[in-house]
Scaffold this active site. Structure first.
Site, short mmCIF file in Angstrom:
data_model
loop_
_atom_site.label_atom_id
_atom_site.label_comp_id
_atom_site.label_asym_id
_atom_site.label_seq_id
_atom_site.Cartn_x
_atom_site.Cartn_y
_atom_site.Cartn_z
N TYR A 223 4.51 -5.06 -5.78
CA TYR A 223 4.81 -5.52 -4.41
C TYR A 223 5.07 -4.34 -3.48
O TYR A 223 4.62 -4.34 -2.33
CB TYR A 223 6.00 -6.48 -4.41
N GLY B 77 -7.54 -6.76 -11.72
CA GLY B 77 -7.68 -6.99 -10.29
C GLY B 77 -7.35 -8.40 -9.84
O GLY B 77 -7.50 -8.72 -8.66
N TYR C 156 0.94 -15.34 -10.52
CA TYR C 156 0.90 -15.08 -11.95
C TYR C 156 -0.53 -14.85 -12.41
O TYR C 156 -1.46 -15.47 -11.89
CB TYR C 156 1.46 -16.26 -12.75
#
Length: 178
Positions: free
Chosen positions: A149, A113, A104
């Site tokens: 992801y 970033g 998170y």
């Protein structure tokens, strides 16, 4: 286990028991800000009280199999990752793997970033532990996270239920081979 790794202006360090309250507070803040708009107030309240309580989150810090990495932008805690070792899903039980149980970032840190730095360090740790994959669960409706992801090479390998309050939701299980 208090290594500091600097990735441009983002500092990554291991979380310790002394960080438990700060981790729990950030966990609750980031989860609520990420998912409250897509879930009922009643389900969010039940989840935050029963499954995501401050005491429960604090107990995870320093517990066996848990690795916490904290990301700082300047002096501010901007995000964290919780790696969980030793509890693979049945599909991976005979495969050396580690889970990204949570990753998170604070809303104001998204796009700076933080997620990239935490993911990179998580993969480095998994590799150093001789894991052959790293896996995670992500809500099927969280398109932004799924895209993140996928960009890192994670692929869907299954699904499982996630209970948010009284709402049974569907999570995708995704993994990246190392």
């Amino acid at each position: 286990m208090y290594n500091r790794i600097c990735m441009s202006e983002i500092l990554i360090r291991y979380g310790t028991r002394e960080d438990a309250m700060e981790i729990a507070t950030l966990s609750r803040e980031t989860f609520y800000s990420a998912f409250s708009k897509d879930n009922s107030a009643e389900d969010m309240e039940k989840f935050m009280t029963e499954q995501f309580s401050t005491a429960r989150l604090m107990a995870q810090v320093g517990a066996p199999g848990n690795i916490f990495l904290l990301a700082y932008v300047g002096e501010q805690l901007a995000g964290y990752v919780r790696l969980l070792d030793g509890f693979p899903p049945s599909e991976l039980k005979d495969f050396p793997t580690i889970e990204i149980a949570r990753i998170y970032a604070r809303q104001d840190a998204i796009g700076k970033g933080v997620g990239r730095a935490l993911m990179q360090r998580s993969i480095e740790i998994a590799t150093s532990m001789n894991k052959r994959s790293i896996w995670l669960g992500v809500w099927e409706k969280n398109d932004r996270a799924i895209a993140f992801y996928s960009k890192w090479g994670f692929e869907k390998f299954g699904e499982h239920d996630f209970l948010l309050g009284n709402d049974v939701q569907r999570d995708w299980m995704m993994r990246k081979l190392l």
